[in-house]
Design an enzyme around this catalytic site. Structure first.
Site, PDB file in Angstrom:
ATOM      1  N   LYS A  27     -39.497  25.207  39.586  1.00 26.49           N
ATOM      2  CA  LYS A  27     -40.600  24.738  40.418  1.00 26.49           C
ATOM      3  C   LYS A  27     -41.825  24.403  39.564  1.00 26.49           C
ATOM      4  O   LYS A  27     -42.415  23.326  39.688  1.00 26.49           O
ATOM      5  CB  LYS A  27     -40.952  25.788  41.464  1.00 26.49           C
ATOM      6  CG  LYS A  27     -42.004  25.335  42.461  1.00 26.49           C
ATOM      7  CD  LYS A  27     -42.168  26.347  43.593  1.00 26.49           C
ATOM      8  CE  LYS A  27     -40.972  26.307  44.508  1.00 26.49           C
ATOM      9  NZ  LYS A  27     -41.028  27.294  45.589  1.00 26.49           N
ATOM     10  N   ARG A  97     -45.925  31.399  44.955  1.00 27.44           N
ATOM     11  CA  ARG A  97     -44.479  31.174  45.140  1.00 27.44           C
ATOM     12  C   ARG A  97     -43.717  31.517  43.869  1.00 27.44           C
ATOM     13  O   ARG A  97     -44.231  31.400  42.775  1.00 27.44           O
ATOM     14  CB  ARG A  97     -44.195  29.694  45.470  1.00 27.44           C
ATOM     15  CG  ARG A  97     -44.858  29.164  46.716  1.00 27.44           C
ATOM     16  CD  ARG A  97     -44.655  27.651  46.778  1.00 27.44           C
ATOM     17  NE  ARG A  97     -45.431  27.021  47.819  1.00 27.44           N
ATOM     18  CZ  ARG A  97     -44.931  26.562  48.963  1.00 27.44           C
ATOM     19  NH1 ARG A  97     -43.646  26.661  49.199  1.00 27.44           N
ATOM     20  NH2 ARG A  97     -45.690  25.993  49.859  1.00 27.44           N
ATOM     21  N   GLY A 106     -34.783  30.367  49.016  1.00 24.34           N
ATOM     22  CA  GLY A 106     -35.004  31.431  49.988  1.00 24.34           C
ATOM     23  C   GLY A 106     -34.743  32.837  49.485  1.00 24.34           C
ATOM     24  O   GLY A 106     -34.904  33.796  50.225  1.00 24.34           O
ATOM     25  N   MET A 108     -36.230  34.520  46.912  1.00 24.66           N
ATOM     26  CA  MET A 108     -37.382  35.293  46.457  1.00 24.66           C
ATOM     27  C   MET A 108     -38.579  35.009  47.369  1.00 24.66           C
ATOM     28  O   MET A 108     -38.465  34.273  48.340  1.00 24.66           O
ATOM     29  CB  MET A 108     -37.668  34.985  44.993  1.00 24.66           C
ATOM     30  CG  MET A 108     -36.619  35.588  44.076  1.00 24.66           C
ATOM     31  SD  MET A 108     -36.910  35.206  42.354  1.00 24.66           S
ATOM     32  CE  MET A 108     -36.651  33.459  42.317  1.00 24.66           C
ATOM     33  N   ARG A 351     -36.837  19.385  43.148  1.00 27.86           N
ATOM     34  CA  ARG A 351     -35.818  20.040  42.327  1.00 27.86           C
ATOM     35  C   ARG A 351     -34.504  19.312  42.549  1.00 27.86           C
ATOM     36  O   ARG A 351     -34.340  18.596  43.543  1.00 27.86           O
ATOM     37  CB  ARG A 351     -35.674  21.517  42.700  1.00 27.86           C
ATOM     38  CG  ARG A 351     -35.259  21.773  44.137  1.00 27.86           C
ATOM     39  CD  ARG A 351     -35.294  23.253  44.481  1.00 27.86           C
ATOM     40  NE  ARG A 351     -35.050  23.490  45.897  1.00 27.86           N
ATOM     41  CZ  ARG A 351     -35.305  24.625  46.520  1.00 27.86           C
ATOM     42  NH1 ARG A 351     -35.834  25.636  45.860  1.00 27.86           N
ATOM     43  NH2 ARG A 351     -35.044  24.776  47.810  1.00 27.86           N
ATOM     44  N   HIS A 467     -32.279  27.524  56.285  1.00 30.83           N
ATOM     45  CA  HIS A 467     -31.692  28.430  55.285  1.00 30.83           C
ATOM     46  C   HIS A 467     -30.173  28.402  55.358  1.00 30.83           C
ATOM     47  O   HIS A 467     -29.485  28.273  54.342  1.00 30.83           O
ATOM     48  CB  HIS A 467     -32.207  29.858  55.534  1.00 30.83           C
ATOM     49  CG  HIS A 467     -31.567  30.883  54.658  1.00 30.83           C
ATOM     50  ND1 HIS A 467     -30.455  31.596  55.048  1.00 30.83           N
ATOM     51  CD2 HIS A 467     -31.843  31.288  53.397  1.00 30.83           C
ATOM     52  CE1 HIS A 467     -30.089  32.407  54.069  1.00 30.83           C
ATOM     53  NE2 HIS A 467     -30.926  32.246  53.062  1.00 30.83           N
ATOM     54  N   ARG A 574       8.439  29.914  37.884  1.00 28.50           N
ATOM     55  CA  ARG A 574       8.914  31.299  37.970  1.00 28.50           C
ATOM     56  C   ARG A 574      10.261  31.320  38.692  1.00 28.50           C
ATOM     57  O   ARG A 574      10.309  31.104  39.897  1.00 28.50           O
ATOM     58  CB  ARG A 574       7.911  32.159  38.727  1.00 28.50           C
ATOM     59  CG  ARG A 574       6.487  32.110  38.205  1.00 28.50           C
ATOM     60  CD  ARG A 574       5.578  32.867  39.172  1.00 28.50           C
ATOM     61  NE  ARG A 574       4.177  32.781  38.819  1.00 28.50           N
ATOM     62  CZ  ARG A 574       3.351  31.817  39.224  1.00 28.50           C
ATOM     63  NH1 ARG A 574       3.803  30.817  39.975  1.00 28.50           N
ATOM     64  NH2 ARG A 574       2.080  31.825  38.889  1.00 28.50           N
ATOM     65  N   ARG A 630      10.385  29.722  33.147  1.00 24.82           N
ATOM     66  CA  ARG A 630      10.444  31.114  32.671  1.00 24.82           C
ATOM     67  C   ARG A 630      11.702  31.778  33.219  1.00 24.82           C
ATOM     68  O   ARG A 630      11.959  31.747  34.430  1.00 24.82           O
ATOM     69  CB  ARG A 630       9.203  31.883  33.142  1.00 24.82           C
ATOM     70  CG  ARG A 630       9.185  33.324  32.640  1.00 24.82           C
ATOM     71  CD  ARG A 630       7.938  34.060  33.086  1.00 24.82           C
ATOM     72  NE  ARG A 630       7.978  34.394  34.506  1.00 24.82           N
ATOM     73  CZ  ARG A 630       6.949  34.954  35.161  1.00 24.82           C
ATOM     74  NH1 ARG A 630       5.818  35.189  34.521  1.00 24.82           N
ATOM     75  NH2 ARG A 630       7.044  35.238  36.436  1.00 24.82           N
ATOM     76  N   GLU A 758       2.274  37.815  26.144  1.00 22.77           N
ATOM     77  CA  GLU A 758       1.596  38.563  27.213  1.00 22.77           C
ATOM     78  C   GLU A 758       1.447  40.040  26.872  1.00 22.77           C
ATOM     79  O   GLU A 758       1.052  40.836  27.716  1.00 22.77           O
ATOM     80  CB  GLU A 758       2.339  38.386  28.547  1.00 22.77           C
ATOM     81  CG  GLU A 758       3.833  38.586  28.454  1.00 22.77           C
ATOM     82  CD  GLU A 758       4.586  38.078  29.674  1.00 22.77           C
ATOM     83  OE1 GLU A 758       4.017  38.106  30.786  1.00 22.77           O
ATOM     84  OE2 GLU A 758       5.744  37.648  29.514  1.00 22.77           O
ATOM     85  N   SER A 777       3.317  30.222  25.341  1.00 18.62           N
ATOM     86  CA  SER A 777       2.509  30.103  26.553  1.00 18.62           C
ATOM     87  C   SER A 777       1.875  31.465  26.786  1.00 18.62           C
ATOM     88  O   SER A 777       2.587  32.466  26.918  1.00 18.62           O
ATOM     89  CB  SER A 777       3.379  29.708  27.754  1.00 18.62           C
ATOM     90  OG  SER A 777       2.575  29.599  28.904  1.00 18.62           O
ATOM     91  N   THR A 780      -1.846  35.165  30.537  1.00 21.45           N
ATOM     92  CA  THR A 780      -3.091  35.960  30.475  1.00 21.45           C
ATOM     93  C   THR A 780      -3.219  36.964  31.614  1.00 21.45           C
ATOM     94  O   THR A 780      -4.041  37.878  31.518  1.00 21.45           O
ATOM     95  CB  THR A 780      -4.321  35.037  30.443  1.00 21.45           C
ATOM     96  OG1 THR A 780      -4.216  34.083  31.504  1.00 21.45           O
ATOM     97  CG2 THR A 780      -4.410  34.313  29.113  1.00 21.45           C
ATOM     98  N   CYS A 844      -0.727  30.016  30.892  1.00 24.45           N
ATOM     99  CA  CYS A 844      -0.156  29.829  32.232  1.00 24.45           C
ATOM    100  C   CYS A 844      -0.577  30.904  33.221  1.00 24.45           C
ATOM    101  O   CYS A 844      -0.061  30.963  34.327  1.00 24.45           O
ATOM    102  CB  CYS A 844       1.367  29.745  32.158  1.00 24.45           C
ATOM    103  SG  CYS A 844       2.142  31.257  31.546  1.00 24.45           S
ATOM    104  N   TYR A 864      -2.691  22.735  26.251  1.00 23.91           N
ATOM    105  CA  TYR A 864      -2.760  22.557  27.709  1.00 23.91           C
ATOM    106  C   TYR A 864      -3.118  23.874  28.386  1.00 23.91           C
ATOM    107  O   TYR A 864      -2.981  24.950  27.797  1.00 23.91           O
ATOM    108  CB  TYR A 864      -1.427  22.022  28.260  1.00 23.91           C
ATOM    109  CG  TYR A 864      -0.277  22.997  28.201  1.00 23.91           C
ATOM    110  CD1 TYR A 864      -0.051  23.930  29.213  1.00 23.91           C
ATOM    111  CD2 TYR A 864       0.605  22.995  27.118  1.00 23.91           C
ATOM    112  CE1 TYR A 864       0.992  24.831  29.149  1.00 23.91           C
ATOM    113  CE2 TYR A 864       1.648  23.890  27.036  1.00 23.91           C
ATOM    114  CZ  TYR A 864       1.843  24.820  28.056  1.00 23.91           C
ATOM    115  OH  TYR A 864       2.869  25.729  27.990  1.00 23.91           O
TER     116      TYR A 864
END
Length: 885
Positions: A27, A97, A106, A108, A351, A467, A574, A630, A758, A777, A780, A844, A864
Site C-alpha cells: 500500500k 492503515r 481485510g 489487518m 494494488r 470480504h 502402479r 512399477r 525411495e 525414479s 518421494t 514420481c 521429468y
C-alpha cells in the site's frame, strides 16, 4: 546518519517508489508511486516494515527516533492541507492503515477519522457546515477505535446502533439525523467505559500512537496468521503503517466511496468492474451493510441501482482515465480504492488485483495481445497452484436442479455440501472429511479459517467486492455473495429461501459461483473443458520449460485424461491397483494361498492375460510416449480379507478351510508393513510374480509393435531397492524374460530396466545402484517416510500441530522437504550420473504436482516430474516458472 523509518508522499512528490514494497509494504509503495505519477492522492506518510521488525524484536517498543520522524511528517501533512492535528478550530483528521508487502485483504486493522474528540468535532462542523456528517464521522471513529485499538467486542456498539434505528423506525444508517449520531457517540463512549473500565481517549496524539500500535499488533492476530499460512507469507516480513490525511465520502450526495478492479477479477473480461456508495466511507462498501451500486452501466444487468457513470459522470470519467493510466503503468490488473469528496476524486490505494484462475489466464493472454506484456511475463503472471481452480467441475447442464435463491456470482465453480453457519463449525466438520458450505449473513476476516475449510461460501449480504467475494476468489473457492433471497437465522441454525423453503444445518445445498444460483440438494457436475486462452497459455508454457512432465496413471482412462492435460508419458503405473479388480482378486488370492510354486504359477497364469490387457490399453493411450511400469509393491496381506465375515466368505468361494485361511492371514501379518516383505523383497522371494508381470508388459509391447506398428520403449521399474545386489538379481530375471518374449514375437523392442529410489540407503549408494539401472525414479512419498521416520498414515495426528507451531514449515508429504529429503534426491542424481552419465532421472511421488517441489526438481536437473493427471497442467506451469526464474 540515523536509520530512516518514515517516508512521506504528497503534492506530486514521494520519498518511496513502487519497487520498495519490502520496506514500505504494497500500500505504501503504491501510494508513493501514484503520487509521483501525478494522480490525486491525499498526502501522508508510511512507517516502514523495519519498525514492525523492531517492534516485535524489542518487546513492542519503537526505535528511539521514530516519534520525532512521525511528528515531522505529520507537520508536513498539516502544511499541505492547511489544517492542524488536534486543533479545535481547524482540525486535521487522518486514517491509519496497514500495508504488508503481500496483499492481505481485510486481515489487518484500519482506523478512520482519527483525531476526533468532543472539541475537534466542533471544528469539523465549522469546516464542513454539516453537523450530521461530523457526528457520523465521530461515531464511526469511536466504533473502529474501540474495536481495533481497545479490543472491545464490535457487537456491543453495533447493538446500540441497531436499537437506535429501531427506535427511530428507519432501516439505513443514512436515515439517522445529526442528533441521532450525537446521542450515539455519547452512548458508545459510555458503553466503552462500562465494558472496558477505560475512558475513551480524547488526546489525538494518544489516539494516533494507539492506532499505530494496533496496526503493528494486528500483524500477529489470528486471522492474519491463518491467512499467511494459507498463502505462504513469511511471518518475518512484517507490515508497514500508512498515516494519511482523511478525505470524506460521507459529506453528502456529491460524495462517495468505492472499490474497483481495472478488469473483471472473476472472468478477466476487459471492462471496468467495481462498486461504490454515495454518502459513505470505505468500510461500508466491503462490509455489506448497504447494497453497493455498480460503477458503470455496462454490467448493471437488472438496472435496479443507478451507476456511478450516471450519478457522478465527471468523476466516473476521471476514474476511467485513471484506470487506463494505472494499467499502462503497472502493466497488470489493478484493485483500486477511491473516495469522492464534494465532487473531487481521490485515490486511496492501488494494488495488483487478486483474481480467479480463469481471470488470471484471460488477463495474461489478453495483455500479450494488447502489447502490454510479453509471453514470458504472461506465463509468470499465472500462479501454478491457481490452475487447480480451473480443474474444478461445473454443473451438468442436463441435470435437474431446484433453484431456491440467486445472488451475485462472486467466485466461480460448482460445489455441494452440508450447510453450516459458523467458521468454527466449518473447520471442525471438514476435519472429519465432511464437505460443507459456510452460510453467513456476511463474512468478516475472523471467518478466514472456516472459509478455507468449506467447499463454498454463501452470504446474504455484500457485493462483488465484499470480504467474502475477494477472499473466496483469492482462495479459489466457489462463492455466491449478496444473496438477498435468503434470510439467515443463526439462533435457529437455518435460512429461509424463495417460496418459504427452509434450509437447516446439515441440509445439502449446491452453489454455482459462475451464475450465483443456490440449489436444494446435490446437483451432478461435469469435468472442466480446457480450451481457448488456457490452450494458448500452455503453448507458451511448453515453449519455455525444459523439464518434461509425466503422469501417475494406472488405467487407460487416467492415461487418456492425463494426455489431454499435456502429459508426456507415464512416470508411474502402479500394477497392484490392477490386482484389486473384482474379476482378478480371486486369482491373486489363489496365488497367495498356494503353498507350492506350481500352484502359484497356475494362479499367475490366470492373471497374465488380464495384466497384458491392462498394458495394451495404457500403451495405446500413450502411443509414442514413454511408460514406466512399477512391478508389484505392497505386501501380500493387503490382498487378503481381514474381517471375520469376509474370511468366511472367501473360505466358501475358494474351498479353503477357515482355519487355514486365518492361519495364512496371521502368517502374512506384519507389525510394520511399510518396512516389511514388500517391493523387490517379494520379487526375490517369489520371482514368479515379477516374471509374470514382466512377461505381460513385454507381450503387450511386442504385440503392438508387430500388429499395429507402434514404437514403444517400456520402462520396467523395480521398487524398494536398498542394495545393488537386489537390483542385479531382479534385472537378470527381467532381461531373461524380455529377451525370451522378443524372440518369441520376432520383433525388435528396446526396453529399460530401472528402480525407484525411495530408501535413504539407495540414495546414499546411488553410484553403485546405477551400474544396474537405466533410470532412477525418486519415490518421494516413501523417501519422505523413511527419511523422517514418519508413517504417512499416522502422522496426521500430529503433523498439523507441527506445522501450526512452526516445528515444520510445511507438511513434508505435501511439499518436498528440500533441506533433508531433497538433499538425498540431489545426492542420488549426482551419484547416479557419476556412474552412468546418460541415466534418466525423474520423480514420481505426489510432490511431482507441487509447484515448489517441481521448481526444486528443475534446479537439481531432473529430466521429468510425474504427478496425478489433474495436476499435470500445474506441473507444466511450475516447470516453466523454474526455467524462467
Amino acid at each position: 546518519m540515523a536509520q530512516k523509518f518514515v517516508y512521506f508522499f504528497g503534492n506530486g512528490q514521494a520519498e518511496g517508489r513502487a519497487d520498495m514494497k519490502n520496506l514500505l509494504g504494497g500500500k505504501g509503495a503504491n501510494l508513493a508511486e501514484m503520487t509521483s505519477i501525478g494522480l490525486p492522492v491525499p498526502p501522508g506518510f508510511t512507517i516502514s516494515t523495519d519498525v514492525c521488525t523492531e517492534f516485535y524484536k524489542n518487546d513492542r517498543q519503537y526505535p528511539a527516533s521514530l516519534a520525532a520522524e512521525v511528528s515531522a511528517n505529520l507537520q508536513r501533512i498539516e502544511e499541505l492541507m492547511g489544517r492542524k492535528f488536534g486543533d479545535p478550530a481547524n482540525p486535521l483528521l487522518v486514517s491509519v492503515r496497514s500495508g504488508a508487502r503481500a496483499s492481505m485483504p481485510g486481515m489487518m486493522d484500519t482506523v478512520l477519522n482519527l483525531g476526533l474528540n468532543d472539541t475537534t468535532v466542533q471544528g469539523i462542523i465549522a469546516q464542513s457546515g454539516d453537523e450530521r456528517f461530523a457526528y457520523d464521522a465521530y461515531r464511526r471513529f469511536v466504533q473502529m477505535y474501540s474495536d481495533v485499538v481497545m479490543g472491545m467486542r464490535k457487537e456491543s456498539l453495533d447493538h446500540l446502533l441497531d436499537m437506535k434505528k429501531e427506535e427511530r423506525g428507519v432501516h439505513l444508517d443514512t436515515d439517522l439525523t445529526a442528533a441521532d449520531w450525537k446521542d450515539l457517540v455519547a452512548a458508545f463512549k459510555a458503553k466503552v467505559k462500562e465494558e472496558l473500565g477505560q475512558v475513551f481517549p480524547e488526546d489525538p496524539k494518544e489516539q494516533l500512537w494507539g492506532a499505530i500500535g494496533a496496526v503493528f499488533g494486528s500483524w500477529m492476530n489470528q486471522r492474519a496468521i491463518t491467512y499467511r499460512k494459507l498463502n505462504n507469507i513469511p511471518a518475518d516480513w512484517g507490515t508497514a503503517v500508512n498515516v494519511q490525511s482523511m478525505v470524506y465520502g460521507n459529506m453528502g450526495n456529491d460524495c462517495a466511496t468505492g472499490v474497483a478492479f481495472t478488469r473483471d477479477p472473476s472472468t478477466g473480461e476487459n471492462y471496468f468492474f467495481g462498486e461504490f456508495l454515495v454518502n459513505a466511507q470505505g468500510e461500508d462498501v466491503v462490509a455489506g451493510i448497504r447494497t453497493p451500486q455498480p460503477i458503470n452501466r455496462v454490467k448493471d444487468k437488472d438496472g435496479k441501482l443507478p451507476s456511478m457513470e450516471e450519478v457522478l459522470p465527471e468523476c466516473y470519467k476521471q476514474l476511467a482515465q485513471i484506470r487506463d493510466i494505472l494499467e499502462k503503468h503497472y502493466k497488470d490488473m489493478q484493485d483500486i480504492e477511491f473516495t469522492i469528496e464534494m465532487g473531487k476524486l481521490y485515490m486511496l490505494q492501488t494494488r495488483t488485483g487478486k483474481r480467479t484462475a480463469p481471470a488470471a489466464i484471460k488477463i495474461a493472454v489478453d495483455m500479450v495481445r494488447e502489447g502490454l506484456i510479453d509471453e514470458k511475463t504472461a506465463v509468470k503472471r499465472v500462479v501454478p497452484s491457481q490452475l487447480d481452480q480451473l480443474l474444478h467441475p461445473s454443473l451438468d447442464p442436463k441435470a435437474e436442479k431446484k433453484v431456491i435463491a440467486k445472488g451475485l456470482p462472486a467466485s466461480p465453480g460448482a460445489v455441494s455440501g452440508e450447510v453450516v453457519f459458523s467458521a468454527d463449525e466449518a473447520e471442525a466438520e471438514a476435519k472429519f472429511g465432511k464437505k460443507v458450505i459456510l452460510v453467513r449473513i456476511e463474512t468478516s476476516p475472523e471467518d478466514i479459517h472456516g472459509m478455507h475449510a468449506a467447499q463454498g461460501i454463501l452470504t446474504a449480504r455484500g457485493g462483488m467486492t465484499s470480504h467474502a467475494a475477494v477472499v473466496a476468489r483469492g482462495m479459489g473457492k466457489c462463492c455466491v455473495a449478496g444473496c438477498g433471497d435468503i434470510k439467515v437465522d443463526y439462533n435457529a441454525e437455518s435460512f429461509v429461501a424463495r417460496g418459504g423453503v427452509v434450509v437447516k444445518k446439515g441440509d445439502i445445498i449446491t452453489l454455482d459461483g459462475s451464475c450465483g444460483e443456490v440449489m436444494q440438494g446435490a446437483v451432478p457436475t461435469v469435468a472442466p473443458a480446457l480450451t481457448g486462452d488456457f490452450a494458448q497459455l500452455m503453448i507458451w508454457v511448453d515453449k519455455f520449460r525444459t523439464m518434461k512432465v509425466r503422469t501417475n496413471a494406472d488405467t487407460p482412462h487416467d492415461s487418456k485424461v492425463a494426455r489431454e492435460f499435456g502429459a508426456e508419458g507415464i512416470g508411474l503405473c502402479r500394477t497392484e491397483h490392477m490386482f484389486f479388480d473384482a474379476e482378478r482378486i480371486a486369482a491373486v488370492r489363489e496365488m497367495i494361498l498356494s503353498e507350492e510354486l506350481e500352484g502359484r504359477e497356475k494362479a499367475l497364469a490366470k492373471i497374465l492375460p488380464m495384466q497384458k490387457g491392462d498394458f495394451l490399453g495404457i500403451f495405446r493411450e500413450m502411443k509414442g510416449l514413454p511408460v514406466t511400469i512399477r512391478l508389484l509393491d505392497p505386501p501380500l496381506h493387503e490382498f487378503l480379507p481381514q474381517d471375520e465375515g469376509d474370511i468366511e466368505n472367501l473360505s466358501k468361494t475358494m474351498k479353503v478351510p477357515v482355519n487355514a485361511l486365518k492361519h495364512k492371514v496371521e502368517f502374512l501379518h506384519e507389525f510394520n508393513p511399510m518396512l516389511g516383505h514388500r517391493g523387490c523383497r517379494l520379487g526375490i522371494t517369489f520371482p514368479e510374480i515379477y516374471d509374470m508381470q514382466v512377461r505381460a508388459i513385454m507381450e503387450a509391447a511386442c504385440e503392438l509393435v508387430k500388429n499395429e506398428g507402434f514404437s514403444i520403449v517400456p520402462e520396467i521399474m523395480i521398487p524398494l531397492i536398498a542394495t545393488v545386489k537386489e537390483l542385479q538379481i531382479l534385472r537378470q530375471n527381467a532381461v531373461a524374460i524380455c529377451e525370451e518374449v522378443i524372440a518369441q514375437y520376432g520383433v525388435k523392442v528396446e526396453y529399460l530396466i530401472g528402480t525407484m529410489i525411495e530408501l535413504p540407503r539407495a540414495a546414499l549408494t546411488a553410484d553403485e545402484i546405477a551400474v544396474e539401472a537405466d533410470f532412477f525414479s525418486f519415490g518421494t512419498n516413501d523417501l519422505t517416510q523413511t527419511t523422517f521416520g514418519l508413517s504417512r498414515d499416522d502422522a496426521g495426528k500430529f503433523l498439523p500441530f507441527y506445522v501450526d507451531n512452526g516445528v515444520l514449515p510445511e507438511d513434508p508429504f505435501v511439499s518436498l522437504d528440500q533441506n533433508g529429503v531433497g538433499q538425498l534426491v540431489k545426492m542420488g542424481c549426482e551419484k547416479g550420473r557419476a556412474t552412468r552419465p546418460n541415466i534418466k532421472l525423474g520423480i514420481c511421488g505426489e510432490h511431482g504436482g507441487d509447484p515448489e517441489s517441481v521448481i526444486f526438481c528443475h534446479k537439481i536437473g531432473l529430466d521429468y516430474v510425474s504427478c496425478s493427471p489433474f495436476r499435470v497442467p500445474i506441473a507444466r506451469l511450475a516447470a516453466a516458472h523454474a526455467a524462467l526464474a
